[in-house]
Design an enzyme around this catalytic site. Structure first.
Site, PDB file in Angstrom:
ATOM      1  N   TYR A 142       0.827  -1.209   0.000  1.00  0.00           N
ATOM      2  CA  TYR A 142       0.000   0.000   0.000  1.00  0.00           C
ATOM      3  C   TYR A 142       0.861   1.259   0.000  1.00  0.00           C
ATOM      4  O   TYR A 142       0.444   2.305  -0.479  1.00  0.00           O
ATOM      5  CB  TYR A 142      -0.881   0.049   1.249  1.00  0.00           C
ATOM      6  CG  TYR A 142      -2.195  -0.680   1.144  1.00  0.00           C
ATOM      7  CD1 TYR A 142      -2.239  -2.043   0.888  1.00  0.00           C
ATOM      8  CD2 TYR A 142      -3.398  -0.007   1.336  1.00  0.00           C
ATOM      9  CE1 TYR A 142      -3.439  -2.718   0.825  1.00  0.00           C
ATOM     10  CE2 TYR A 142      -4.610  -0.675   1.279  1.00  0.00           C
ATOM     11  CZ  TYR A 142      -4.621  -2.020   1.019  1.00  0.00           C
ATOM     12  OH  TYR A 142      -5.820  -2.681   0.963  1.00  0.00           O
ATOM     13  N   LYS A 191       3.016 -15.464   2.792  1.00  0.00           N
ATOM     14  CA  LYS A 191       3.178 -16.219   1.542  1.00  0.00           C
ATOM     15  C   LYS A 191       4.668 -16.498   1.385  1.00  0.00           C
ATOM     16  O   LYS A 191       5.323 -16.053   0.439  1.00  0.00           O
ATOM     17  CB  LYS A 191       2.605 -15.371   0.379  1.00  0.00           C
ATOM     18  CG  LYS A 191       2.542 -16.071  -0.965  1.00  0.00           C
ATOM     19  CD  LYS A 191       1.458 -17.119  -1.060  1.00  0.00           C
ATOM     20  CE  LYS A 191       1.526 -17.842  -2.394  1.00  0.00           C
ATOM     21  NZ  LYS A 191       0.636 -19.024  -2.443  1.00  0.00           N
ATOM     22  N   ASP A 223      -3.152 -18.248   1.060  1.00  0.00           N
ATOM     23  CA  ASP A 223      -4.176 -18.913   0.240  1.00  0.00           C
ATOM     24  C   ASP A 223      -4.873 -20.002   1.060  1.00  0.00           C
ATOM     25  O   ASP A 223      -6.097 -20.149   1.019  1.00  0.00           O
ATOM     26  CB  ASP A 223      -3.590 -19.460  -1.077  1.00  0.00           C
ATOM     27  CG  ASP A 223      -2.284 -20.228  -0.898  1.00  0.00           C
ATOM     28  OD1 ASP A 223      -1.713 -20.214   0.218  1.00  0.00           O
ATOM     29  OD2 ASP A 223      -1.825 -20.843  -1.881  1.00  0.00           O
ATOM     30  N   ASP A 247      -6.339  -6.917   4.436  1.00  0.00           N
ATOM     31  CA  ASP A 247      -7.467  -6.263   3.762  1.00  0.00           C
ATOM     32  C   ASP A 247      -8.393  -7.322   3.184  1.00  0.00           C
ATOM     33  O   ASP A 247      -9.611  -7.303   3.398  1.00  0.00           O
ATOM     34  CB  ASP A 247      -6.932  -5.345   2.648  1.00  0.00           C
ATOM     35  CG  ASP A 247      -8.062  -4.705   1.862  1.00  0.00           C
ATOM     36  OD1 ASP A 247      -9.007  -4.206   2.500  1.00  0.00           O
ATOM     37  OD2 ASP A 247      -8.005  -4.715   0.614  1.00  0.00           O
ATOM     38  N   ASP A 251     -12.319  -8.929   4.791  1.00  0.00           N
ATOM     39  CA  ASP A 251     -13.618  -8.917   4.093  1.00  0.00           C
ATOM     40  C   ASP A 251     -14.228 -10.321   4.117  1.00  0.00           C
ATOM     41  O   ASP A 251     -15.422 -10.492   4.363  1.00  0.00           O
ATOM     42  CB  ASP A 251     -13.454  -8.488   2.622  1.00  0.00           C
ATOM     43  CG  ASP A 251     -13.604  -6.984   2.431  1.00  0.00           C
ATOM     44  OD1 ASP A 251     -13.233  -6.229   3.348  1.00  0.00           O
ATOM     45  OD2 ASP A 251     -14.097  -6.561   1.360  1.00  0.00           O
TER      46      ASP A 251
HETATM   47  C1  IPM Z   1     -10.335  -1.151   4.147  1.00  0.00           C
HETATM   48  C2  IPM Z   1     -10.562  -0.566   2.787  1.00  0.00           C
HETATM   49  C3  IPM Z   1      -9.390   0.336   2.428  1.00  0.00           C
HETATM   50  C4  IPM Z   1      -8.144  -0.534   2.424  1.00  0.00           C
HETATM   51  C5  IPM Z   1      -9.544   1.082   1.090  1.00  0.00           C
HETATM   52  C6  IPM Z   1     -10.781   1.948   1.079  1.00  0.00           C
HETATM   53  C7  IPM Z   1      -8.320   1.889   0.749  1.00  0.00           C
HETATM   54  O1  IPM Z   1     -10.757  -1.572   1.849  1.00  0.00           O
HETATM   55  O2  IPM Z   1     -10.223  -0.378   5.117  1.00  0.00           O
HETATM   56  O3  IPM Z   1     -10.276  -2.372   4.255  1.00  0.00           O
HETATM   57  O4  IPM Z   1      -7.848  -1.207   1.427  1.00  0.00           O
HETATM   58  O5  IPM Z   1      -7.447  -0.525   3.440  1.00  0.00           O
HETATM   59 MG    MG Z   2     -10.872  -3.525   2.694  1.00  0.00          MG
END
Ligand code: IPM
Ligand code: MG
Length: 359
Positions: A142, A191, A223, A247, A251
């Site tokens: 990032y 990884k 993975d 990240d 999710d």
């Molecule tokens: C998160 C989001 C952010 C990230 C984006 C909006 C830059 O997806 O906080 O998980 O990737 O960190």
């Molecule tokens: Mg995210």
């Protein structure tokens, strides 16, 4: 207690969800005799429109000088074509780096009331889902160099991934400390079969393990971890991983608990000034339609009280209010199921506020 909170409403559903969290915080202030002062901060697409910059220095300064920051969400299709350095998300990355909040804590916990909302089989959910992803937040790909240039006559995109030992060690320590306060199981995710940065990661984690003999450390390739999260999530207690893996995995982990709309997060560095935000995005498709689930933001406010202000009882009161709201059968659209009463974002905020009782 008097606290100054920087408030970033941001874009999309950001303003509506933050509004609900502020209602709840105001109720906490009243019930417990605290004063929360709010300072509005412009960040994201709205700041690009206003200043041509997703996070002007003066706005960052307000955050750094506050006692903590509450954030809704940033981004949206409207800013898809602006140059990379001006994207709303860039404001968020600069905020995280500017505040030095290297440790992002994302709980994946299933609420008993929402067991049916998980897409996983009941037999898997019944074994329990309650783990935390500790994500490194201000390093890795990032924050490496990003550029697109001609190489051998072809447009070529380059994103650099770097981690040094010190950056890994400080997030590793947070992983071990977090595990120490829970079930003492830490899974380090990387990884290392492909990446040098992951091989260093693994080495540092094992060196640290000597200092935490009471914590059981395991290694897992990212993975495989993605697979294990849906196959057998009950095996996890604390997962520690680098920025981009965290990240993606967070999710996935949120979805198995029912809805990404329910998950809060805290980001902390060397001081108690933290950044608190739901882990979901700005959801422009439902923005302004009173459809969003504000619980992730409300629970982020609870985390702020607990981790930055040491107000455990007040944080418990918010979490109890959310639980009471779910017990009463109210659901926003994202977690709606048969026999429940569907409510909008605003009503959800009102109901959680009404259910807040001093513990
Ligand atoms: C998160 C989001 C952010 C990230 C984006 C909006 C830059 O997806 O906080 O998980 O990737 O960190
Ligand atoms: Mg995210």
């Amino acid at each position: 207690m008097v606290k100054n909170i920087a408030v970033i409403r941001g874009d999309g559903i950001g303003p509506e969800i933050v509004e609900q969290a502020l209602k709840v915080l105001n109720k906490v202030a009243k019930a417990y005799g605290h004063t929360f002062n709010y300072t509005d901060v412009d960040m994201g697409g709205c700041a690009v429109d206003k200043y041509g910059d997703p996070l002007p220095e003066a706005e960052l300064k307000k955050c750094v000088e506050s006692d903590s920051v509450l954030l809704g969400a940033v981004g949206g299709n409207k800013w898809n074509d602006v140059p990379g350095y001006m994207r709303p998300e860039k404001g968020l990355l600069r905020l995280r780096a500017g505040m030095g909040v290297y440790s992002n804590n994302r709980p994946a916990k299933i609420w008993k009331q929402l067991a049916d909302a998980s897409p996983l089989k009941k037999s898997i959910v019944d074994k329990g889902i309650n783990f935390i992803i500790v994500r490194e937040l201000i390093g890795g790909i990032y924050f490496g160099e990003h550029k697109t240039e001609e190489v051998d006559g072809k447009p070529t995109a380059i994103d650099i991934l770097t981690y040094n030992e010190e950056e890994i060690e400080r997030i590793g320590r947070i992983g071990f400390e977090t595990a120490r306060k829970r079930n003492k199981k830490l899974c380090s995710v990387e990884k290392s079969n492909v990446l040098d940065s992951s091989r260093l990661w693994k080495k540092v984690m094992h060196k640290l393990a000597d200092e935490y003999p009471d914590v059981e450390l395991s290694d897992m390739l990212v993975d495989n971890c993605a697979m294990q999260i849906v196959k057998n999530p009950s095996q996890f207690d604390v997962v520690v991983t680098e920025n981009m893996f965290g990240d993606i995995l967070s999710d996935e982990a949120s979805m198995i608990t029912g809805s990404i709309g329910m998950i809060p997060s805290s980001s902390l560095g060397a001081t108690t000034c933290g950044l608190y935000e739901p882990i979901h995005g700005s959801a422009p498709d439902i923005a302004g339609r009173d459809l969003a689930n504000p619980i992730g933001t409300i629970l982020s406010a609870a985390m702020m009280l607990r981790y930055s202000f040491d107000l455990d009882e007040e944080a418990d009161a918010i979490e109890n209010a959310v639980s009471a709201y779910l017990d009463a059968g109210y659901r926003t659209a994202d977690i709606m199921s048969d026999g429940m009463t569907q409510v909008g974002c605003e009503k959800c905020g009102d109901l959680v506020t009404e259910n807040l009782r001093k513990v």
